[in-house]
Each structure stands twice: as structure tokens, then as C-alpha cells.
Write an enzyme that holds these catalytic residues in place. Structure first.
Site, PDB file in Angstrom:
ATOM      1  N   LYS A  67      46.583  27.196 -31.069  1.00  0.00           N
ATOM      2  CA  LYS A  67      47.179  26.080 -30.307  1.00  0.00           C
ATOM      3  C   LYS A  67      47.247  26.522 -28.848  1.00  0.00           C
ATOM      4  O   LYS A  67      48.314  26.900 -28.357  1.00  0.00           O
ATOM      5  CB  LYS A  67      48.610  25.860 -30.824  1.00  0.00           C
TER       6      LYS A  67
ATOM      7  N   PHE B   5      53.101  19.931 -34.127  1.00  0.00           N
ATOM      8  CA  PHE B   5      53.612  20.768 -35.205  1.00  0.00           C
ATOM      9  C   PHE B   5      52.844  20.454 -36.485  1.00  0.00           C
ATOM     10  O   PHE B   5      52.665  19.301 -36.848  1.00  0.00           O
ATOM     11  CB  PHE B   5      55.113  20.565 -35.411  1.00  0.00           C
ATOM     12  N   VAL B   6      52.375  21.495 -37.158  1.00  0.00           N
ATOM     13  CA  VAL B   6      51.582  21.300 -38.371  1.00  0.00           C
ATOM     14  C   VAL B   6      52.230  22.010 -39.561  1.00  0.00           C
ATOM     15  O   VAL B   6      53.012  22.937 -39.387  1.00  0.00           O
ATOM     16  CB  VAL B   6      50.127  21.801 -38.189  1.00  0.00           C
TER      17      VAL B   6
ATOM     18  N   ASP C  33      54.869  26.330 -42.842  1.00  0.00           N
ATOM     19  CA  ASP C  33      56.006  25.671 -43.478  1.00  0.00           C
ATOM     20  C   ASP C  33      56.723  24.670 -42.585  1.00  0.00           C
ATOM     21  O   ASP C  33      56.617  24.700 -41.364  1.00  0.00           O
ATOM     22  CB  ASP C  33      57.030  26.736 -43.897  1.00  0.00           C
TER      23      ASP C  33
ATOM     24  N   GLY D  62      53.217  33.047 -43.367  1.00  0.00           N
ATOM     25  CA  GLY D  62      52.245  31.977 -43.148  1.00  0.00           C
ATOM     26  C   GLY D  62      50.790  32.344 -43.395  1.00  0.00           C
ATOM     27  O   GLY D  62      49.981  31.487 -43.741  1.00  0.00           O
TER      28      GLY D  62
ATOM     29  N   ARG E 211      54.333  25.098 -47.972  1.00  0.00           N
ATOM     30  CA  ARG E 211      53.286  26.072 -47.659  1.00  0.00           C
ATOM     31  C   ARG E 211      52.113  25.979 -48.630  1.00  0.00           C
ATOM     32  O   ARG E 211      51.012  26.403 -48.327  1.00  0.00           O
ATOM     33  CB  ARG E 211      53.838  27.506 -47.746  1.00  0.00           C
TER      34      ARG E 211
ATOM     35  N   GLU F  73      46.312  36.038 -39.275  1.00  0.00           N
ATOM     36  CA  GLU F  73      47.470  35.217 -38.900  1.00  0.00           C
ATOM     37  C   GLU F  73      47.212  33.748 -39.209  1.00  0.00           C
ATOM     38  O   GLU F  73      46.065  33.302 -39.219  1.00  0.00           O
ATOM     39  CB  GLU F  73      47.645  35.371 -37.393  1.00  0.00           C
ATOM     40  N   ASP F  74      48.268  33.002 -39.462  1.00  0.00           N
ATOM     41  CA  ASP F  74      48.100  31.568 -39.704  1.00  0.00           C
ATOM     42  C   ASP F  74      47.812  30.808 -38.413  1.00  0.00           C
ATOM     43  O   ASP F  74      46.908  29.993 -38.345  1.00  0.00           O
ATOM     44  CB  ASP F  74      49.322  30.965 -40.426  1.00  0.00           C
TER      45      ASP F  74
ATOM     46  N   ASP G 285      50.458  30.487 -31.439  1.00  0.00           N
ATOM     47  CA  ASP G 285      51.126  29.388 -30.748  1.00  0.00           C
ATOM     48  C   ASP G 285      51.473  29.893 -29.338  1.00  0.00           C
ATOM     49  O   ASP G 285      50.610  29.907 -28.458  1.00  0.00           O
ATOM     50  CB  ASP G 285      52.364  29.036 -31.593  1.00  0.00           C
TER      51      ASP G 285
HETATM   52  P1  IMP Z   1      53.918  32.395 -31.721  1.00  0.00           P
HETATM   53  O1  IMP Z   1      54.641  33.706 -31.708  1.00  0.00           O
HETATM   54  O2  IMP Z   1      54.597  31.373 -30.855  1.00  0.00           O
HETATM   55  O3  IMP Z   1      52.450  32.499 -31.425  1.00  0.00           O
HETATM   56  O4  IMP Z   1      54.142  31.754 -33.135  1.00  0.00           O
HETATM   57  C1  IMP Z   1      53.518  32.145 -34.250  1.00  0.00           C
HETATM   58  C2  IMP Z   1      54.334  31.742 -35.465  1.00  0.00           C
HETATM   59  O5  IMP Z   1      55.103  30.540 -35.274  1.00  0.00           O
HETATM   60  C3  IMP Z   1      53.371  31.436 -36.571  1.00  0.00           C
HETATM   61  O6  IMP Z   1      53.063  32.600 -37.292  1.00  0.00           O
HETATM   62  C4  IMP Z   1      54.096  30.392 -37.365  1.00  0.00           C
HETATM   63  O7  IMP Z   1      54.897  31.002 -38.356  1.00  0.00           O
HETATM   64  C5  IMP Z   1      54.994  29.677 -36.400  1.00  0.00           C
HETATM   65  N1  IMP Z   1      54.394  28.385 -35.979  1.00  0.00           N
HETATM   66  C6  IMP Z   1      53.878  28.087 -34.749  1.00  0.00           C
HETATM   67  N2  IMP Z   1      53.423  26.830 -34.704  1.00  0.00           N
HETATM   68  C7  IMP Z   1      53.652  26.302 -35.930  1.00  0.00           C
HETATM   69  C8  IMP Z   1      53.388  25.009 -36.519  1.00  0.00           C
HETATM   70  O8  IMP Z   1      52.843  24.068 -35.899  1.00  0.00           O
HETATM   71  N3  IMP Z   1      53.760  24.872 -37.818  1.00  0.00           N
HETATM   72  C9  IMP Z   1      54.352  25.852 -38.542  1.00  0.00           C
HETATM   73  N4  IMP Z   1      54.608  27.074 -38.043  1.00  0.00           N
HETATM   74  C10 IMP Z   1      54.262  27.292 -36.742  1.00  0.00           C
HETATM   75 MG    MG Z   2      57.188  29.673 -39.939  1.00  0.00          MG
END
Ligand code: IMP
Ligand code: MG
Length: 191
Positions: free
Chosen positions: A140, A161-162, A168, A53, A174, A108-109, A112
Site C-alpha cells: 500500500k 483497509f482490506v 484481519d 497475517g 483471516r 509479510e502480508d 503499509d
Molecule cells: P505497517 O507497519 O504500517 O507497514 O503495517 C503492517 C501491518 O499492519 C501488517 O502486517 C498488518 O498486520 C497491518 N495492516 C496494515 N494494513 C492493513 C489492512 O488494510 N488490513 C489489515 N491489516 C493491515
Molecule cells: Mg493485524
């Protein structure tokens, strides 16, 4: 041809709204690049992109970084269902280069739940970089389950969700130049 979709649903059929336009993204990324360049003045910066991402963000961001820099990549996968991250993260591709004594910035993208960044940070700390910071395009905060430091942040977004600009929907979309929210009722994953 394998498990790839033969037909991909047009995103315009399930888009809810454009949350961050291409112009807004590029403007903010340029600002972040300038801020990072000021903060690391006189140093060499090692950028670590979290695949997949973060890849569009990295390539645009680095064009605005004026201090000497190098890049490397790491891939992590989280166990759990599609849009729900679990607490466990596995390294599926490790870095090529050593980070000992280097100024490392994770790119990082989105942060979350925070589990991905938290695991990557604790792993990289064991390799003793000189500094270790986090730059995320999106944050987020409503979804956070574990506390993580964010040193550079592009945009704070609501709990939706984005997709697009690296993010993706089942691995597709993407390449879109903007960040959009999805109307899941109109999305057909197996179109
Ligand atoms: P975390 O470990 O929950 O912080 O999640 C991070 C990863 O979840 C990101 O690097 C994304 O790949 C994926 N992710 C979280 N939210 C979204 C979203 O809204 N759209 C797409 N991918 C997401
Ligand atoms: Mg993903």
C-alpha cells in the site's frame, strides 16, 4: 467464554468489494514462488513469516518454492490504535533458529506505513544473515511513512483497509480465501 465474540458478523454485510480474488491470489503466488526459486537456485532459503497475517501467504508460497527451504516465525506488535500503525514496533515472539550466514526471505502480508518491516529488517541485520530480502503479498505505497526495500511484491493496492487471506478485522476473517475491502459504516466490531 472470555472476551471472544459469541457472534461474528457475516462479512457479506460489510464487504465493499473483492479486491483480489482467490484465483488471482493463487496465480500470482505461484508466479512469485517460481521467481524466488529461480533467484535462489543452488541455495537453501530460510523463510521467515511475520505472524499472524503472513501465515496463509507463507503456506501457499512455499508450495511453489523448489529450492531447499526452512521456515521460522516471528511476531511483532505495533503500538497504536486498531487500524493506525504507530512508529514503534515490539517483538512479541522471536525466531527459534539462528540466521547467521543464511539466505533469509521475510514473508509479510502487507507493507503499509513500512514501520513493521523496517524494524524487523534492522533487528535481523544485527544477526548477520548472508542475504536478507522482503517478500510481501500486498503493498500500500500511498501509506508509506518510512522507506523499505521490497524485493518481491504480489499486488500493489490502493489506500483502503482490506481483510481476508491472513489479514484481519479485529482478529477475525483471516481465513477468507480472497482479499476484500471493507465498508466501515456497515461493520459492527462488537456484534
Ligand atoms: P505497517 O507497519 O504500517 O507497514 O503495517 C503492517 C501491518 O499492519 C501488517 O502486517 C498488518 O498486520 C497491518 N495492516 C496494515 N494494513 C492493513 C489492512 O488494510 N488490513 C489489515 N491489516 C493491515
Ligand atoms: Mg493485524
Amino acid at each position: 467464554m472470555g472476551s471472544a465474540k459469541t457472534e461474528m458478523q457475516d462479512y457479506r454485510e460489510f464487504i465493499d468489494e473483492i479486491l483480489v480474488s482467490e484465483e488471482e491470489l493463487q496465480k500470482r503466488i505461484a508466479e512469485l514462488g517460481q521467481e524466488i526459486s529461480r533467484d535462489y537456485e543452488g541455495e537453501t532459503l530460510h523463510l521467515i513469516c511475520i505472524l499472524r497475517g503472513g501465515v496463509l501467504f507463507l503456506t501457499d508460497l512455499m508450495r511453489h518454492i523448489s529450492v531447499p527451504n526452512t521456515i521460522d516465525f516471528m511476531a511483532v506488535s505495533s503500538y497504536g490504535t486498531n487500524r493506525q500503525t504507530s512508529g514503534q514496533v515490539r517483538i512479541s515472539l522471536d525466531l527459534k533458529d539462528d540466521i547467521l550466514d543464511r539466505h533469509v526471505l521475510l514473508v509479510e502480508d502487507i507493507v503499509d506505513s513500512g514501520y513493521t518491516i523496517a524494524s524487523v529488517l534492522s533487528l535481523l541485520e544485527t544477526r548477520h544473515p548472508k542475504t536478507l530480502k522482503v517478500c510481501t503479498l500486498l503493498d500500500k505505497p500511498e501509506r508509506r511513512e518510512t522507506e523499505v526495500p521490497i524485493h518481491y511484491r504480489g499486488f500493489t493496492i490502493p489506500n483502503k483497509f482490506v481483510f481476508g487471506y491472513g489479514l484481519d478485522m479485529d482478529e477475525y476473517y483471516r481465513n477468507l480465501p480472497f482479499i476484500a475491502t471493507v465498508d466501515l459504516e456497515r461493520y459492527r466490531p462488537n456484534a
